[in-house]
Scaffold this motif. Structure first.
Motif, PDB file in Angstrom:
ATOM      1  N   ASN A   1       2.683  10.534  -7.185  1.00  2.87           N
ATOM      2  CA  ASN A   1       3.418  10.950  -8.384  1.00  2.87           C
ATOM      3  C   ASN A   1       2.476  11.271  -9.537  1.00  2.87           C
ATOM      4  OD1 ASN A   1       6.010  10.766  -7.339  1.00  2.87           O
ATOM      5  ND2 ASN A   1       6.292   8.636  -7.957  1.00  2.87           N
ATOM      6  N   LEU A   2       1.534  10.380  -9.775  1.00  3.08           N
ATOM      7  CA  LEU A   2       0.627  10.558 -10.907  1.00  3.08           C
ATOM      8  C   LEU A   2      -0.196  11.830 -10.766  1.00  3.08           C
ATOM      9  CD1 LEU A   2      -0.649   6.926 -11.565  1.00  3.08           C
ATOM     10  CD2 LEU A   2       0.938   8.257 -12.941  1.00  3.08           C
ATOM     11  N   TYR A   3      -0.761  12.040  -9.591  1.00  2.00           N
ATOM     12  CA  TYR A   3      -1.587  13.238  -9.406  1.00  2.00           C
ATOM     13  C   TYR A   3      -0.749  14.504  -9.543  1.00  2.00           C
ATOM     14  CZ  TYR A   3      -5.134  16.384  -7.668  1.00  2.00           C
ATOM     15  OH  TYR A   3      -6.045  17.403  -7.569  1.00  2.00           O
ATOM     16  N   ALA A   4       0.467  14.476  -9.027  1.00  3.90           N
ATOM     17  CA  ALA A   4       1.348  15.646  -9.106  1.00  3.90           C
ATOM     18  C   ALA A   4       1.631  16.035 -10.548  1.00  3.90           C
ATOM     19  CB  ALA A   4       2.654  15.375  -8.360  1.00  3.90           C
ATOM     20  N   PHE A   5       1.732  15.040 -11.444  1.00  3.28           N
ATOM     21  CA  PHE A   5       2.046  15.311 -12.845  1.00  3.28           C
ATOM     22  C   PHE A   5       0.805  15.398 -13.726  1.00  3.28           C
ATOM     23  CE2 PHE A   5       6.262  13.947 -11.423  1.00  3.28           C
ATOM     24  CZ  PHE A   5       7.023  14.959 -11.975  1.00  3.28           C
ATOM     25  N   GLY A   6      -0.369  15.521 -13.111  1.00  4.58           N
ATOM     26  CA  GLY A   6      -1.568  15.837 -13.871  1.00  4.58           C
ATOM     27  C   GLY A   6      -2.378  14.664 -14.354  1.00  4.58           C
ATOM     28  N   VAL A   7      -1.978  13.426 -14.019  1.00  4.50           N
ATOM     29  CA  VAL A   7      -2.779  12.255 -14.399  1.00  4.50           C
ATOM     30  C   VAL A   7      -3.960  12.157 -13.451  1.00  4.50           C
ATOM     31  CG1 VAL A   7      -2.779   9.742 -14.626  1.00  4.50           C
ATOM     32  CG2 VAL A   7      -0.770  11.067 -15.326  1.00  4.50           C
ATOM     33  N   LYS A   8      -5.131  11.854 -13.980  1.00  4.77           N
ATOM     34  CA  LYS A   8      -6.343  11.810 -13.154  1.00  4.77           C
ATOM     35  C   LYS A   8      -6.969  10.422 -13.060  1.00  4.77           C
ATOM     36  CE  LYS A   8      -6.195  16.236 -12.446  1.00  4.77           C
ATOM     37  NZ  LYS A   8      -7.096  17.186 -13.110  1.00  4.77           N
TER      38      LYS A   8
ATOM     39  N   PRO B   1       0.803  -1.227   0.000  1.00  2.09           N
ATOM     40  CA  PRO B   1       0.000   0.000   0.000  1.00  2.09           C
ATOM     41  C   PRO B   1       0.833   1.274   0.000  1.00  2.09           C
ATOM     42  CG  PRO B   1      -0.108  -1.092   2.139  1.00  2.09           C
ATOM     43  CD  PRO B   1       0.558  -2.040   1.210  1.00  2.09           C
ATOM     44  N   PHE B   2       2.031   1.222   0.578  1.00  2.00           N
ATOM     45  CA  PHE B   2       2.863   2.418   0.581  1.00  2.00           C
ATOM     46  C   PHE B   2       3.418   2.699  -0.810  1.00  2.00           C
ATOM     47  CE2 PHE B   2       2.794   1.129   5.021  1.00  2.00           C
ATOM     48  CZ  PHE B   2       2.463   2.333   5.630  1.00  2.00           C
ATOM     49  N   ASN B   3       3.883   1.666  -1.515  1.00  2.00           N
ATOM     50  CA  ASN B   3       4.339   1.859  -2.897  1.00  2.00           C
ATOM     51  C   ASN B   3       3.195   2.356  -3.779  1.00  2.00           C
ATOM     52  OD1 ASN B   3       6.991   1.154  -2.458  1.00  2.00           O
ATOM     53  ND2 ASN B   3       6.694  -1.000  -3.006  1.00  2.00           N
ATOM     54  N   LEU B   4       2.026   1.746  -3.615  1.00  2.00           N
ATOM     55  CA  LEU B   4       0.867   2.150  -4.413  1.00  2.00           C
ATOM     56  C   LEU B   4       0.491   3.599  -4.106  1.00  2.00           C
ATOM     57  CD1 LEU B   4      -1.182   1.219  -6.490  1.00  2.00           C
ATOM     58  CD2 LEU B   4      -2.562   0.251  -4.639  1.00  2.00           C
ATOM     59  N   GLY B   5       0.563   3.974  -2.852  1.00  2.00           N
ATOM     60  CA  GLY B   5       0.269   5.355  -2.479  1.00  2.00           C
ATOM     61  C   GLY B   5       1.273   6.339  -3.054  1.00  2.00           C
ATOM     62  N   TYR B   6       2.565   5.977  -3.020  1.00  2.00           N
ATOM     63  CA  TYR B   6       3.595   6.853  -3.597  1.00  2.00           C
ATOM     64  C   TYR B   6       3.373   7.030  -5.095  1.00  2.00           C
ATOM     65  CZ  TYR B   6       6.059   5.816   0.789  1.00  2.00           C
ATOM     66  OH  TYR B   6       6.398   5.665   2.113  1.00  2.00           O
TER      67      TYR B   6
ATOM     68  N   ALA C   1       8.724  -0.174  -9.434  1.00  2.00           N
ATOM     69  CA  ALA C   1       7.540   0.332 -10.137  1.00  2.00           C
ATOM     70  C   ALA C   1       7.322   1.821  -9.893  1.00  2.00           C
ATOM     71  CB  ALA C   1       6.306  -0.469  -9.702  1.00  2.00           C
ATOM     72  N   CYS C   2       7.535   2.265  -8.666  1.00  2.00           N
ATOM     73  CA  CYS C   2       7.303   3.669  -8.342  1.00  2.00           C
ATOM     74  C   CYS C   2       8.257   4.579  -9.113  1.00  2.00           C
ATOM     75  CB  CYS C   2       7.453   3.888  -6.837  1.00  2.00           C
ATOM     76  SG  CYS C   2       7.029   5.551  -6.301  1.00  2.00           S
ATOM     77  N   ASN C   3       9.542   4.214  -9.161  1.00  2.00           N
ATOM     78  CA  ASN C   3      10.513   5.044  -9.868  1.00  2.00           C
ATOM     79  C   ASN C   3      10.306   4.996 -11.374  1.00  2.00           C
ATOM     80  OD1 ASN C   3      11.792   5.910  -7.530  1.00  2.00           O
ATOM     81  ND2 ASN C   3      13.176   4.161  -7.485  1.00  2.00           N
ATOM     82  N   ALA C   4       9.983   3.814 -11.901  1.00  2.00           N
ATOM     83  CA  ALA C   4       9.727   3.695 -13.341  1.00  2.00           C
ATOM     84  C   ALA C   4       8.514   4.531 -13.729  1.00  2.00           C
ATOM     85  CB  ALA C   4       9.500   2.233 -13.713  1.00  2.00           C
ATOM     86  N   LEU C   5       7.495   4.484 -12.903  1.00  2.00           N
ATOM     87  CA  LEU C   5       6.304   5.259 -13.206  1.00  2.00           C
ATOM     88  C   LEU C   5       6.582   6.762 -13.149  1.00  2.00           C
ATOM     89  CD1 LEU C   5       2.722   4.576 -12.321  1.00  2.00           C
ATOM     90  CD2 LEU C   5       3.669   6.746 -11.583  1.00  2.00           C
ATOM     91  N   ALA C   6       7.445   7.183 -12.243  1.00  2.00           N
ATOM     92  CA  ALA C   6       7.789   8.608 -12.161  1.00  2.00           C
ATOM     93  C   ALA C   6       8.448   9.086 -13.448  1.00  2.00           C
ATOM     94  CB  ALA C   6       8.704   8.856 -10.969  1.00  2.00           C
ATOM     95  N   VAL C   7       9.266   8.227 -14.055  1.00  2.00           N
ATOM     96  CA  VAL C   7       9.890   8.567 -15.336  1.00  2.00           C
ATOM     97  C   VAL C   7       8.810   8.739 -16.409  1.00  2.00           C
ATOM     98  CG1 VAL C   7      11.407   7.740 -17.178  1.00  2.00           C
ATOM     99  CG2 VAL C   7      12.056   7.417 -14.784  1.00  2.00           C
ATOM    100  N   VAL C   8       7.889   7.784 -16.478  1.00  2.00           N
ATOM    101  CA  VAL C   8       6.824   7.840 -17.485  1.00  2.00           C
ATOM    102  C   VAL C   8       5.951   9.081 -17.276  1.00  2.00           C
ATOM    103  CG1 VAL C   8       4.830   6.654 -18.469  1.00  2.00           C
ATOM    104  CG2 VAL C   8       6.795   5.328 -17.671  1.00  2.00           C
ATOM    105  N   ALA C   9       5.553   9.333 -16.042  1.00  2.00           N
ATOM    106  CA  ALA C   9       4.671  10.463 -15.759  1.00  2.00           C
ATOM    107  C   ALA C   9       5.349  11.792 -16.074  1.00  2.00           C
ATOM    108  CB  ALA C   9       4.231  10.426 -14.295  1.00  2.00           C
ATOM    109  N   THR C  10       6.639  11.895 -15.780  1.00  2.00           N
ATOM    110  CA  THR C  10       7.379  13.125 -16.075  1.00  2.00           C
ATOM    111  C   THR C  10       7.469  13.360 -17.573  1.00  2.00           C
ATOM    112  OG1 THR C  10       8.719  12.778 -14.083  1.00  2.00           O
ATOM    113  CG2 THR C  10       9.538  14.371 -15.682  1.00  2.00           C
ATOM    114  N   LEU C  11       7.796  12.309 -18.325  1.00  2.00           N
ATOM    115  CA  LEU C  11       7.904  12.422 -19.774  1.00  2.00           C
ATOM    116  C   LEU C  11       6.551  12.756 -20.394  1.00  2.00           C
ATOM    117  CD1 LEU C  11       9.667  12.152 -22.273  1.00  2.00           C
ATOM    118  CD2 LEU C  11       9.225   9.685 -22.262  1.00  2.00           C
ATOM    119  N   LEU C  12       5.501  12.120 -19.916  1.00  2.00           N
ATOM    120  CA  LEU C  12       4.153  12.389 -20.422  1.00  2.00           C
ATOM    121  C   LEU C  12       3.766  13.840 -20.146  1.00  2.00           C
ATOM    122  CD1 LEU C  12       1.492  11.249 -21.638  1.00  2.00           C
ATOM    123  CD2 LEU C  12       0.816  10.683 -19.300  1.00  2.00           C
TER     124      LEU C  12
END
Length: 234
Positions: A103-110, A94-99, A217-228
């Motif tokens: 990340n997603l909300y911070a970069f505008g994903v809804k 749950p902590f990884n999922l929460g992080y 997963a959290c760090n990989a997703l941060a890369v994707v969200a930033t690029l998007l």
């Protein structure tokens, strides 16, 4: 269920994802943030109970309740709105999922899709680790993920999956079509094979060294969200 901390309680009251029935608040705390919570709780006709620190300690689930506790219901299952979507598969902590949600909300994903399971016993941690983003996002829990993603593809979503291999493209050389669906898998078991087969393109994150271990997963997703986010800003 109970949720704790000013950020979590404020998110729960403000976003109407769950019914909040009572808010217990440290009567000695008169900060701007706490007074704002008092205001929105009263506006929502939520019972507001001014309490002592000792009274709150008897109600608290965790050790860092921060002077405020709310009693509330389980979060509702959302519908997906227009825009990019992330499907998260096999991320069980749950902590990884929460992080990730943070990340997603911070970069505008809804929009987030999750496979069906009982998330009620981790909502306390999800709200806390996501800094309230769990109740700010549209979170759709789906029983038949395969059919749901096929339906999205039929509605012009292009589907991308993170995967290392010869058939994967460099993510930094990829222009994302709009709208896009991204599939991210957990470190232990990754994306289910039948779901992975639905991807229109496989993408990998290139490294600046010969490091051979994958990002979590959290760090990989941060890369994707930033690029998007960078591409959508243009």
């Amino acid at each position: 269920m109970k949720i704790e901390g000013a950020i979590s309680v404020k998110a729960a009251i403000s976003n109407n994802k769950r019914a909040v029935t009572k808010v217990y608040i440290d009567k000695s705390k008169k900060t701007k943030d706490f007074n704002y919570i008092r205001k929105i709780a009263k506006q929502a006709n939520i019972e507001l109970i001014e309490s002592t620190k000792e009274e709150l300690e008897t109600l608290a689930v965790g050790k860092t309740f921060g002077g405020i506790i709310a009693e509330c219901g389980i979060r509702k299952n959302d519908e997906i709105n227009e825009g990019d979507i992330f499907y998260l598969d096999g991320i069980e902590d749950p902590f990884n999922l929460g992080y990730i949600m943070r990340n997603l909300y911070a970069f505008g994903v809804k929009n987030i899709i999750l496979p069906s399971r009982d998330y009620s016993n981790m909502e306390f941690q999800l709200l806390k680790s996501s800094a309230g983003a769990y109740d700010m996002l549209n979170v759709k829990i789906v029983d038949d993920v395969y059919s749901y993603i096929k339906e999205l593809k039929n509605n012009n979503y292009k589907c991308y999956a993170l995967k290392r291999g010869d058939d994967a493209k460099d993510i930094f050389e990829t222009k994302f079509n709009n709208p896009a669906l991204f599939m991210i898998g957990g470190e232990k078991r990754g994306i289910a094979s039948n779901i992975l087969d639905l991807a229109d393109e496989y993408l990998y994150i290139p490294y600046g060294t010969d490091f051979r271990n994958s990002l979590n997963a959290c760090n990989a997703l941060a890369v994707v969200a930033t690029l998007l986010f960078a591409q959508r800003k243009k």
